[in-house]
Design a protein around this motif. Structure first.
Motif, PDB file in Angstrom:
ATOM      1  N   GLY A 183      -8.519  10.282  -9.320  1.00 12.52           N
ATOM      2  CA  GLY A 183      -7.342  10.606 -10.204  1.00 12.52           C
ATOM      3  C   GLY A 183      -5.879  10.619  -9.541  1.00 12.52           C
ATOM      4  N   MET A 184      -5.129  10.523 -10.392  1.00 18.20           N
ATOM      5  CA  MET A 184      -3.686  10.766  -9.910  1.00 18.20           C
ATOM      6  C   MET A 184      -3.033  12.035 -10.452  1.00 18.20           C
ATOM      7  SD  MET A 184      -0.325   7.947 -10.369  1.00 18.20           S
ATOM      8  CE  MET A 184      -1.774   6.638 -10.376  1.00 18.20           C
ATOM      9  N   LEU A 185      -2.013  12.439  -9.335  1.00 18.44           N
ATOM     10  CA  LEU A 185      -1.466  13.973 -10.109  1.00 18.44           C
ATOM     11  C   LEU A 185       0.098  13.615 -10.322  1.00 18.44           C
ATOM     12  CD1 LEU A 185      -3.281  16.257  -7.466  1.00 18.44           C
ATOM     13  CD2 LEU A 185      -3.599  15.933  -9.880  1.00 18.44           C
ATOM     14  N   THR A 186       0.707  12.827  -9.350  1.00 16.35           N
ATOM     15  CA  THR A 186       2.039  12.550  -9.454  1.00 16.35           C
ATOM     16  C   THR A 186       2.547  11.231  -8.980  1.00 16.35           C
ATOM     17  OG1 THR A 186       4.273  13.554  -8.767  1.00 16.35           O
ATOM     18  CG2 THR A 186       2.401  13.531  -7.118  1.00 16.35           C
ATOM     19  N   ALA A 187       3.673  10.792  -9.544  1.00 16.67           N
ATOM     20  CA  ALA A 187       4.215   9.398  -9.215  1.00 16.67           C
ATOM     21  C   ALA A 187       5.935   9.410  -9.184  1.00 16.67           C
ATOM     22  CB  ALA A 187       3.634   8.421  -9.806  1.00 16.67           C
ATOM     23  N   ALA A 188       6.195   8.583  -8.413  1.00 16.00           N
ATOM     24  CA  ALA A 188       7.650   8.073  -8.226  1.00 16.00           C
ATOM     25  C   ALA A 188       7.784   6.784  -8.039  1.00 16.00           C
ATOM     26  CB  ALA A 188       8.398   9.153  -7.063  1.00 16.00           C
ATOM     27  N   PHE A 189       9.054   6.261  -8.031  1.00 15.75           N
ATOM     28  CA  PHE A 189       9.190   4.909  -8.161  1.00 15.75           C
ATOM     29  C   PHE A 189      10.413   4.548  -7.269  1.00 15.75           C
ATOM     30  CE2 PHE A 189       7.029   5.951 -11.990  1.00 15.75           C
ATOM     31  CZ  PHE A 189       6.125   5.126 -11.961  1.00 15.75           C
ATOM     32  N   THR A 190      10.545   3.209  -6.550  1.00 17.12           N
ATOM     33  CA  THR A 190      11.449   2.761  -5.781  1.00 17.12           C
ATOM     34  C   THR A 190      11.888   1.526  -6.777  1.00 17.12           C
ATOM     35  OG1 THR A 190      10.114   1.165  -4.511  1.00 17.12           O
ATOM     36  CG2 THR A 190      10.399   3.556  -3.581  1.00 17.12           C
ATOM     37  N   ALA A 191      12.721   0.544  -5.973  1.00 24.62           N
ATOM     38  CA  ALA A 191      13.094  -0.614  -6.713  1.00 24.62           C
ATOM     39  C   ALA A 191      11.905  -1.595  -6.986  1.00 24.62           C
ATOM     40  CB  ALA A 191      14.395  -1.429  -5.818  1.00 24.62           C
ATOM     41  N   ASP A 192      10.931  -1.571  -6.076  1.00 27.81           N
ATOM     42  CA  ASP A 192      10.013  -2.570  -6.090  1.00 27.81           C
ATOM     43  C   ASP A 192       8.529  -2.003  -6.044  1.00 27.81           C
ATOM     44  OD1 ASP A 192      10.137  -1.794  -3.448  1.00 27.81           O
ATOM     45  OD2 ASP A 192      10.255  -3.902  -2.615  1.00 27.81           O
ATOM     46  N   ALA A 193       8.210  -0.528  -6.138  1.00 29.47           N
ATOM     47  CA  ALA A 193       6.978  -0.381  -6.066  1.00 29.47           C
ATOM     48  C   ALA A 193       6.819   1.220  -6.636  1.00 29.47           C
ATOM     49  CB  ALA A 193       6.757   0.048  -4.315  1.00 29.47           C
ATOM     50  N   ILE A 194       5.493   1.490  -6.858  1.00 29.44           N
ATOM     51  CA  ILE A 194       5.048   2.991  -7.245  1.00 29.44           C
ATOM     52  C   ILE A 194       4.431   3.698  -6.214  1.00 29.44           C
ATOM     53  CG2 ILE A 194       3.665   4.113  -8.831  1.00 29.44           C
ATOM     54  CD1 ILE A 194       3.731   0.303  -9.069  1.00 29.44           C
ATOM     55  N   ILE A 195       5.063   4.807  -6.180  1.00 28.18           N
ATOM     56  CA  ILE A 195       4.509   5.641  -4.892  1.00 28.18           C
ATOM     57  C   ILE A 195       3.983   6.937  -5.741  1.00 28.18           C
ATOM     58  CG2 ILE A 195       5.275   7.053  -3.024  1.00 28.18           C
ATOM     59  CD1 ILE A 195       6.220   4.230  -2.888  1.00 28.18           C
ATOM     60  N   SER A 196       2.475   7.005  -5.267  1.00 26.14           N
ATOM     61  CA  SER A 196       1.695   8.013  -5.955  1.00 26.14           C
ATOM     62  C   SER A 196       0.978   8.845  -5.268  1.00 26.14           C
ATOM     63  CB  SER A 196       0.988   7.270  -7.155  1.00 26.14           C
ATOM     64  OG  SER A 196      -0.036   6.344  -6.268  1.00 26.14           O
ATOM     65  N   GLY A 197       0.790  10.159  -5.717  1.00 27.58           N
ATOM     66  CA  GLY A 197      -0.234  10.948  -4.975  1.00 27.58           C
ATOM     67  C   GLY A 197      -1.313  11.521  -5.991  1.00 27.58           C
ATOM     68  N   GLY A 198      -2.563  11.569  -5.100  1.00 29.38           N
ATOM     69  CA  GLY A 198      -3.851  11.887  -5.990  1.00 29.38           C
ATOM     70  C   GLY A 198      -4.619  13.095  -5.503  1.00 29.38           C
ATOM     71  N   GLU A 199      -5.648  13.271  -6.205  1.00 34.34           N
ATOM     72  CA  GLU A 199      -6.543  14.230  -5.853  1.00 34.34           C
ATOM     73  C   GLU A 199      -7.438  13.888  -4.412  1.00 34.34           C
ATOM     74  OE1 GLU A 199      -9.278  15.061  -9.079  1.00 34.34           O
ATOM     75  OE2 GLU A 199      -7.564  15.534 -10.646  1.00 34.34           O
ATOM     76  N   ASP A 200      -7.481  12.695  -4.243  1.00 31.16           N
ATOM     77  CA  ASP A 200      -7.904  12.284  -2.833  1.00 31.16           C
ATOM     78  C   ASP A 200      -7.114  12.530  -1.566  1.00 31.16           C
ATOM     79  OD1 ASP A 200      -5.729  10.417  -3.454  1.00 31.16           O
ATOM     80  OD2 ASP A 200      -7.130   8.817  -3.466  1.00 31.16           O
ATOM     81  N   GLY A 201      -6.073  13.105  -2.035  1.00 32.46           N
ATOM     82  CA  GLY A 201      -4.849  13.489  -0.798  1.00 32.46           C
ATOM     83  C   GLY A 201      -4.252  12.344  -0.207  1.00 32.46           C
ATOM     84  N   LYS A 202      -4.199  11.268  -0.993  1.00 33.26           N
ATOM     85  CA  LYS A 202      -3.539  10.304  -0.400  1.00 33.26           C
ATOM     86  C   LYS A 202      -2.050   9.805  -1.063  1.00 33.26           C
ATOM     87  CE  LYS A 202      -7.935   7.759   0.928  1.00 33.26           C
ATOM     88  NZ  LYS A 202      -8.778   6.736   0.967  1.00 33.26           N
ATOM     89  N   VAL A 203      -1.260   9.368  -0.235  1.00 35.04           N
ATOM     90  CA  VAL A 203       0.050   8.856  -1.043  1.00 35.04           C
ATOM     91  C   VAL A 203      -0.127   7.360  -0.701  1.00 35.04           C
ATOM     92  CG1 VAL A 203       2.499   9.126  -0.580  1.00 35.04           C
ATOM     93  CG2 VAL A 203       1.172  10.981  -0.138  1.00 35.04           C
ATOM     94  N   VAL A 204       0.323   6.723  -1.910  1.00 39.51           N
ATOM     95  CA  VAL A 204       0.006   5.356  -2.051  1.00 39.51           C
ATOM     96  C   VAL A 204       1.030   4.515  -2.489  1.00 39.51           C
ATOM     97  CG1 VAL A 204      -1.622   3.554  -3.154  1.00 39.51           C
ATOM     98  CG2 VAL A 204      -2.758   5.521  -2.102  1.00 39.51           C
ATOM     99  N   ARG A 205       1.427   3.367  -1.761  1.00 41.48           N
ATOM    100  CA  ARG A 205       2.572   2.466  -2.280  1.00 41.48           C
ATOM    101  C   ARG A 205       1.843   1.594  -3.020  1.00 41.48           C
ATOM    102  NH1 ARG A 205       5.013  -2.104  -1.583  1.00 41.48           N
ATOM    103  NH2 ARG A 205       7.120  -2.121  -1.770  1.00 41.48           N
ATOM    104  N   THR A 206       2.002   1.231  -4.312  1.00 40.03           N
ATOM    105  CA  THR A 206       1.731   0.061  -5.133  1.00 40.03           C
ATOM    106  C   THR A 206       2.815  -0.876  -5.438  1.00 40.03           C
ATOM    107  OG1 THR A 206      -0.283   1.292  -5.736  1.00 40.03           O
ATOM    108  CG2 THR A 206       0.204  -0.708  -6.993  1.00 40.03           C
ATOM    109  N   GLY A 207       2.998  -2.189  -4.907  1.00 44.23           N
ATOM    110  CA  GLY A 207       4.123  -2.933  -4.771  1.00 44.23           C
ATOM    111  C   GLY A 207       3.926  -3.550  -6.327  1.00 44.23           C
ATOM    112  N   ALA A 208       5.112  -3.991  -6.866  1.00 40.24           N
ATOM    113  CA  ALA A 208       5.256  -4.558  -8.193  1.00 40.24           C
ATOM    114  C   ALA A 208       4.354  -5.799  -8.247  1.00 40.24           C
ATOM    115  CB  ALA A 208       6.767  -5.078  -8.437  1.00 40.24           C
ATOM    116  N   ASP A 209       3.949  -6.542  -6.787  1.00 37.28           N
ATOM    117  CA  ASP A 209       3.099  -7.602  -6.764  1.00 37.28           C
ATOM    118  C   ASP A 209       1.682  -7.369  -6.799  1.00 37.28           C
ATOM    119  OD1 ASP A 209       2.936  -6.322  -4.364  1.00 37.28           O
ATOM    120  OD2 ASP A 209       3.461  -8.053  -3.110  1.00 37.28           O
ATOM    121  N   GLY A 210       1.405  -5.769  -7.023  1.00 37.91           N
ATOM    122  CA  GLY A 210      -0.181  -5.516  -7.012  1.00 37.91           C
ATOM    123  C   GLY A 210      -0.685  -4.921  -5.593  1.00 37.91           C
ATOM    124  N   VAL A 211       0.014  -5.237  -4.448  1.00 31.49           N
ATOM    125  CA  VAL A 211      -0.597  -4.851  -3.371  1.00 31.49           C
ATOM    126  C   VAL A 211      -0.527  -3.180  -2.938  1.00 31.49           C
ATOM    127  CG1 VAL A 211      -0.123  -5.255  -0.935  1.00 31.49           C
ATOM    128  CG2 VAL A 211       0.161  -7.044  -2.219  1.00 31.49           C
TER     129      VAL A 211
END
Length: 332
Positions: A55-83
């Motif tokens: 599950g995801m708890l919060t998210a913010a964005f840059t020009a080319d990616a989503i930066i998200s935080g979740g219940e797993d304790g991880k901060v994840v960058r997901t690029g516009a290319d899906g990486v």
């Protein structure tokens, strides 16, 4: 009252099947972040990235990616290319807030711990007085504002000095900084906003809301702050040296439903307003004219609008709702 002109035929609708937390246009393509932990890319072809399986708890964005935080304790960058790239792993501690800076820096918090990652990857850590609830970078320099119980704080991650306190009793939730960097404003547990003028810490008290304000948006010129939490978008004037003090706010889009989301156009005095019943309209501040974007069918059980995002040119508006509705409005 006569119905406003209708733009609903210009909305491309999608059913994403879950509560939408945030939306944006990284890489100029619409992307939606869902509470189930998925990142939904719609272009060039539909794609789902499982950013946070629990599950995801919060998210913010840059020009080319989503930066998200979740219940797993991880901060994840997901690029516009899906990486997908894990930027931090906090050992299963829930990520409470995330913010992104103009220079590529990223901040996140869990409990009282706040970390900032510079554009070059250097990480700094501070301990907030209590749980950090809201984060926002100031528009100039390398400085972070954070909200917590009994006020807010300003922190220079690269300096050895202690964070500068902005005190005000009570529980402070979301936080925003004006585009010119002069003001910090927080939403509060007690259905009010509180602001500080950074130069002299002058206080600004904004009250009268029937519900909590969980969405705030500045106009492109920084002269107006639109807020949710009432049966209209409450828009405070910030053009003078004293901000909204001694001035009445504007009320736009008055309806028999509470506003849940607001988002100013990036280049015009037009605000998108979303309501708890799923209704969406655009309102022009200069004359109060309204444009209908979405009117849920009677009895359809539509849920609250939970996410807005304009693309950089202001031609498209991404819309997300608690029932999984996602829409892309393209203006004429």
């Amino acid at each position: 009252m006569p119905a406003p002109p209708d733009l609903s035929s210009r909305v491309e609708a999608h059913a994403l099947g879950g509560h939408i937390l945030a939306a944006a246009f990284p890489g100029d393509a619409p992307v939606f972040a869902l509470a189930d932990g998925g990142i939904r890319l719609l272009s060039p072809s539909p794609q789902t990235i499982d950013a946070h399986p629990s599950g995801m708890l919060t998210a913010a964005f840059t020009a080319d990616a989503i930066i998200s935080g979740g219940e797993d304790g991880k901060v994840v960058r997901t690029g516009a290319d899906g990486v997908r790239l894990v930027l931090a792993d906090e050992g299963g501690k829930w990520i409470d807030a995330i913010a992104t800076g103009h220079d590529g820096s990223i901040a996140w918090s869990f409990g009282r711990t706040v970390r900032v990652r510079s554009a070059k990857g250097a990480i700094r850590t501070m301990t907030a007085p209590t749980t950090a609830r809201g984060l926002a970078f100031l528009p100039k320099g390398y400085r972070l504002a954070l909200s917590h119980y009994n006020g807010a704080s300003l922190w220079f991650p690269n300096a050895s000095a202690e964070p500068e306190p902005l005190p005000w009793k009570g529980s402070h939730l979301d936080l925003t900084v004006s585009p010119d960097g002069r003001y910090v404003v927080t939403s509060m547990q007690e259905n009010a906003l509180h602001g500080w003028r950074i130069t002299d810490k002058a206080h600004m008290r904004m009250t009268g809301y029937p519900a909590k304000t969980r969405s705030m948006s500045w106009s492109h010129d920084g002269n107006w702050l639109a807020t949710a939490g009432a049966e209209a978008a409450i828009i405070w004037p910030f053009s003078g040296k004293d901000g909204p003090m001694g001035k009445a706010p504007r009320e736009c889009g008055v309806r028999p439903a509470r506003v849940s989301q607001v988002a100013f156009h990036p280049g015009a005095l037009v605000v998108a307003i979303g309501y708890e019943d799923g209704f969406v309209m655009l309102v022009r501040l200069t004359d109060g004219s309204e444009l209908l974007v979405r009117a849920p069918a009677s009895g359809a059980g539509a849920k609250a609008i939970t996410a807005f995002a304009w693309d950089k040119p202001g031609r498209r508006l991404a819309i997300g709702a608690a029932d999984g509705f996602a829409g892309i409005l393209t203006l004429p």
